[in-house]
Design a protein around this motif. Structure first.
Motif, short mmCIF file in Angstrom:
data_model
loop_
_atom_site.label_atom_id
_atom_site.label_comp_id
_atom_site.label_asym_id
_atom_site.label_seq_id
_atom_site.Cartn_x
_atom_site.Cartn_y
_atom_site.Cartn_z
N VAL A 31 1.47 9.39 -5.67
CA VAL A 31 1.96 10.74 -5.37
C VAL A 31 2.86 11.23 -6.51
CG1 VAL A 31 3.48 12.05 -3.82
CG2 VAL A 31 1.72 10.58 -2.88
N ALA A 32 3.70 10.35 -7.03
CA ALA A 32 4.56 10.74 -8.15
C ALA A 32 3.73 11.10 -9.38
CB ALA A 32 5.54 9.60 -8.47
N GLU A 33 2.69 10.31 -9.65
CA GLU A 33 1.81 10.61 -10.79
C GLU A 33 1.08 11.93 -10.58
OE1 GLU A 33 -0.80 7.30 -11.30
OE2 GLU A 33 0.82 5.93 -11.84
N LEU A 34 0.60 12.16 -9.36
CA LEU A 34 -0.07 13.43 -9.07
C LEU A 34 0.87 14.61 -9.24
CD1 LEU A 34 -2.24 12.55 -5.95
CD2 LEU A 34 -3.06 13.23 -8.19
N LYS A 35 2.12 14.43 -8.84
CA LYS A 35 3.11 15.50 -8.99
C LYS A 35 3.34 15.79 -10.47
CE LYS A 35 7.64 16.96 -7.30
NZ LYS A 35 8.09 17.59 -8.49
N GLN A 36 3.47 14.77 -11.27
CA GLN A 36 3.66 14.96 -12.71
C GLN A 36 2.44 15.67 -13.32
OE1 GLN A 36 4.40 11.04 -14.22
NE2 GLN A 36 6.57 11.07 -13.67
N ALA A 37 1.25 15.22 -12.92
CA ALA A 37 0.03 15.84 -13.45
C ALA A 37 -0.07 17.30 -13.03
CB ALA A 37 -1.20 15.06 -12.98
N SER A 38 0.26 17.59 -11.78
CA SER A 38 0.17 18.98 -11.32
C SER A 38 1.23 19.84 -12.01
CB SER A 38 0.31 19.05 -9.80
OG SER A 38 1.61 18.71 -9.40
N ASP A 39 2.41 19.29 -12.28
CA ASP A 39 3.43 20.04 -13.02
C ASP A 39 2.95 20.35 -14.44
OD1 ASP A 39 5.10 20.00 -10.84
OD2 ASP A 39 6.35 18.35 -11.58
N ALA A 40 2.33 19.36 -15.09
CA ALA A 40 1.82 19.58 -16.45
C ALA A 40 0.71 20.63 -16.44
CB ALA A 40 1.31 18.26 -17.04
N ILE A 41 -0.18 20.54 -15.48
CA ILE A 41 -1.27 21.51 -15.39
C ILE A 41 -0.71 22.90 -15.10
CG2 ILE A 41 -3.24 22.21 -13.97
CD1 ILE A 41 -3.92 19.21 -13.72
N GLY A 42 0.30 22.97 -14.24
CA GLY A 42 0.95 24.25 -13.94
C GLY A 42 1.57 24.88 -15.17
N ALA A 49 0.83 -1.21 0.00
CA ALA A 49 0.00 0.00 0.00
C ALA A 49 0.86 1.25 0.00
CB ALA A 49 -0.92 -0.01 1.21
N THR A 50 1.96 1.21 0.72
CA THR A 50 2.88 2.36 0.76
C THR A 50 3.50 2.59 -0.60
OG1 THR A 50 3.36 1.90 3.08
CG2 THR A 50 4.91 3.30 1.92
N GLU A 51 3.91 1.53 -1.26
CA GLU A 51 4.51 1.66 -2.59
C GLU A 51 3.47 2.19 -3.60
OE1 GLU A 51 7.70 1.39 -3.54
OE2 GLU A 51 8.08 1.16 -1.40
N ALA A 52 2.24 1.71 -3.50
CA ALA A 52 1.19 2.20 -4.41
C ALA A 52 0.93 3.68 -4.15
CB ALA A 52 -0.09 1.39 -4.20
N ALA A 53 0.90 4.08 -2.89
CA ALA A 53 0.69 5.49 -2.56
C ALA A 53 1.85 6.34 -3.06
CB ALA A 53 0.53 5.66 -1.05
N ARG A 54 3.06 5.84 -2.93
CA ARG A 54 4.23 6.57 -3.41
C ARG A 54 4.14 6.77 -4.93
NH1 ARG A 54 8.87 3.83 -1.08
NH2 ARG A 54 8.42 5.12 0.72
N GLY A 55 3.73 5.72 -5.65
CA GLY A 55 3.56 5.84 -7.10
C GLY A 55 2.47 6.83 -7.45
#
Length: 142
Positions: free
Chosen positions: A59-70, A51-57
């Motif tokens: 979070v990384a996807e959310l960061k990439q998406a937020s960078d693209a949206i930014g 579950a921790t590894e899935a959450a870490r992944g």
């Protein structure tokens, strides 16, 4: 009497051995439960790790998406600023043109007043419909 003491000591020893046997049985059951709990705990730790590894992944996807949206928002903001500057330029140009038209109308008004005194029906004859509409709009603005 010796026999009675020996018998009493043997009974006491047998009672203590029986108590030790019962205690060992209880202790064995508790240790078995602890071993079973250890297996369950290991499974829980594995599950938590997944579950921790899935959450870490995620979070990384959310960061990439937020960078693209930014980046997209920054591009849109830049384009909006450029359009605003262009609109300001167009507005100021239109304001200057309107000022020139107004000055031309004011300058032409004394001549027109002289003409209207001479021939009131010819006031609108020489103008197109668009010119009359423009003059009416400028008069309303005042």
């Amino acid at each position: 009497m010796d026999m009675r003491v020996d018998l009493l000591l043997d009974i006491l020893l047998a009672g203590l051995l029986l108590a030790t046997l019962v205690y060992c049985f209880v202790l064995n059951r508790r240790l078995s439960r602890l071993r079973n709990a250890k297996g369950d705990m290991a499974e829980m730790v594995r599950s938590f790790h997944q579950a921790t590894e899935a959450a870490r992944g995620s979070v990384a996807e959310l960061k990439q998406a937020s960078d693209a949206i930014g980046r997209d928002l920054q591009e849109q903001l830049s384009r909006s600023r450029e359009m605003l500057e262009e609109l300001d330029l167009v507005t100021s140009s239109a304001s200057r043109v309107a000022d020139r038209i107004e000055k031309g109308v004011e300058h032409a008004r004394p001549v027109q007043d002289q003409r209207s005194a001479a021939a009131p029906e010819t006031q609108t004859e020489g103008r197109s419909h668009a010119e009359r509409d423009l003059l009416q709009a400028l008069r309303k603005v005042r």
